[in-house]
Motif scaffolding. Sequence first.
Motif, short mmCIF file in Angstrom:
data_model
loop_
_atom_site.label_atom_id
_atom_site.label_comp_id
_atom_site.label_asym_id
_atom_site.label_seq_id
_atom_site.Cartn_x
_atom_site.Cartn_y
_atom_site.Cartn_z
N MET A 169 0.84 -1.19 0.00
CA MET A 169 0.00 0.00 0.00
C MET A 169 0.88 1.25 0.00
N ALA A 170 0.53 2.23 -0.83
CA ALA A 170 1.32 3.45 -0.90
C ALA A 170 1.15 4.27 0.38
N THR A 171 2.19 4.96 0.78
CA THR A 171 2.17 5.78 2.00
C THR A 171 2.44 7.21 1.61
N ASN A 172 1.56 8.15 2.07
CA ASN A 172 1.83 9.54 1.75
C ASN A 172 2.75 10.15 2.79
N ALA A 173 3.17 11.39 2.51
CA ALA A 173 4.19 12.01 3.35
C ALA A 173 3.71 12.24 4.78
N ILE A 174 2.45 12.63 4.93
CA ILE A 174 1.93 12.91 6.27
C ILE A 174 1.84 11.62 7.08
N ASP A 175 1.35 10.54 6.45
CA ASP A 175 1.27 9.27 7.16
C ASP A 175 2.65 8.77 7.57
N GLN A 176 3.64 8.97 6.70
CA GLN A 176 4.99 8.54 7.05
C GLN A 176 5.52 9.34 8.23
N THR A 177 5.22 10.64 8.27
CA THR A 177 5.66 11.46 9.40
C THR A 177 5.04 10.97 10.70
N GLU A 206 -0.90 15.80 -21.97
CA GLU A 206 -1.97 15.62 -20.99
C GLU A 206 -2.12 14.13 -20.73
N ARG A 207 -2.26 13.79 -19.48
CA ARG A 207 -2.35 12.38 -19.13
C ARG A 207 -3.06 12.20 -17.80
N GLU A 208 -3.65 11.01 -17.61
CA GLU A 208 -4.24 10.64 -16.33
C GLU A 208 -3.31 9.65 -15.64
N VAL A 209 -3.12 9.84 -14.35
CA VAL A 209 -2.14 9.06 -13.60
C VAL A 209 -2.76 8.57 -12.30
N ASP A 210 -2.54 7.29 -11.99
CA ASP A 210 -2.89 6.75 -10.68
C ASP A 210 -1.65 6.86 -9.80
N PRO A 211 -1.63 7.80 -8.84
CA PRO A 211 -0.41 8.01 -8.04
C PRO A 211 -0.12 6.84 -7.11
N ILE A 212 1.16 6.56 -6.93
CA ILE A 212 1.60 5.47 -6.05
C ILE A 212 2.30 6.03 -4.82
N ARG A 213 3.26 6.94 -5.01
CA ARG A 213 3.98 7.49 -3.86
C ARG A 213 4.69 8.78 -4.26
N LEU A 214 5.04 9.57 -3.24
CA LEU A 214 5.91 10.73 -3.37
C LEU A 214 7.27 10.38 -2.79
N PHE A 215 8.33 10.90 -3.40
CA PHE A 215 9.65 10.71 -2.85
C PHE A 215 10.55 11.85 -3.32
N ALA A 216 11.67 12.01 -2.64
CA ALA A 216 12.61 13.08 -2.98
C ALA A 216 13.99 12.50 -3.22
N VAL A 217 14.54 12.80 -4.37
CA VAL A 217 15.94 12.48 -4.69
C VAL A 217 16.49 13.72 -5.38
N GLY A 218 16.97 14.68 -4.59
CA GLY A 218 17.37 15.97 -5.16
C GLY A 218 16.16 16.84 -5.41
N HIS A 219 15.20 16.40 -6.23
CA HIS A 219 13.92 17.05 -6.45
C HIS A 219 12.82 16.16 -5.90
N LEU A 222 2.58 -3.35 -7.90
CA LEU A 222 3.94 -3.21 -8.38
C LEU A 222 4.91 -3.22 -7.21
N GLU A 223 6.07 -3.78 -7.42
CA GLU A 223 7.12 -3.70 -6.42
C GLU A 223 7.78 -2.33 -6.53
N LEU A 224 7.87 -1.63 -5.41
CA LEU A 224 8.45 -0.29 -5.44
C LEU A 224 9.91 -0.35 -5.85
N ARG A 225 10.32 0.61 -6.64
CA ARG A 225 11.71 0.67 -7.09
C ARG A 225 12.65 0.94 -5.93
N ASP A 226 13.81 0.31 -5.96
CA ASP A 226 14.85 0.59 -4.97
C ASP A 226 15.60 1.83 -5.42
#
Length: 318
Positions: A1-9, A172-185, A221-225
């Motif tokens: 299950m995807a975790t958003n930033a607030i839940d992770q905090t 233009e596209r429709e996207v089913d979001p999975i997660r937010l992450f930061a790597v530089g941006h 999907l398995e989350l990317r390392d």
Amino acid sequence: MATNAIDQTRRMLSLVTYLRERPGAHVQDVARAFGITEDELISDLDVLPMCGTSFRGGDLLDIDTDGDRIWWHNPDDVAEPLRLAADEATALLVAARAVATLPGLRESDRDALVRATAKLETAAGESGAASSRLSVTFEAEGGVFADVDRAISERRRLWLRYYSPARDELTEREVDPIRLFAVGHTYMEGWCRLSEARRTFRLDRVAEIRLLDAPAAPPELELRDLSAGLVQPAAEDPEVVIEVGTGGRWVAEYYPHDSADELPDGGLRVTLRTPDPASLRRLALRLGGDGRIVAPPELADSAREAARDALAAYEDAV
């Protein structure tokens, strides 16, 4: 299950209390207690040592793991009542007020933040008075982040207008979001309905965003390392070398690369890998006199030919 930033905090705050009461806890047991994978737990543990009771870096959490057990070496040091200097209180109050104005923030989280801010104002007294004269305005990325975070929380699909530097176009596209992450941006990983594949979107390249009523239903999907970085080119991917002048330094900002070495004239020599070098011909045309492809030679020749064809077409048009 995807975790958003607030839940992770929230989870990480609970994790601190949990570990304080269970010295030497086993990684497997802690992950099971929080309903996360061991890799997700290790990722949290990599962040916790950068947290503490002072903005100046003092009294940081000394937490580490050998992969089997988790040790917190200074729980008593950070258990003392928190005392903020005037500049620390000001920074906290300004940041809290700014975050509370973000669009897309859940009302329960906004209310909790407002209550915490009020308590902090009372505790800070005159020391935090300067914060009332300061304000922060978020750029577009802040609003995009809030919308993505809300979409993940509510499991809703997103509509995007997104800039692709590789093609130099808005799509233009429709996207089913999975997660937010930061790597530089800051990035969103999601299932793109346009390409029917997993895609990664950089938030500062989102020109427009809208939450849809349709539910998000990305495939399992398995989350990317990402421990080795966002871009992990294959060893067999061809290497491309591009030299840019001062007007083309933006290439190092927009294109993932292996290296960007300074040139005497203020430009850069950018080395990158890509499975499709031909896609960089468009970049060469955009750069014009601000850059050129150096290697491989056949790509450099192809880019020059494309430039000549484009110039000929322009001259025919006029």
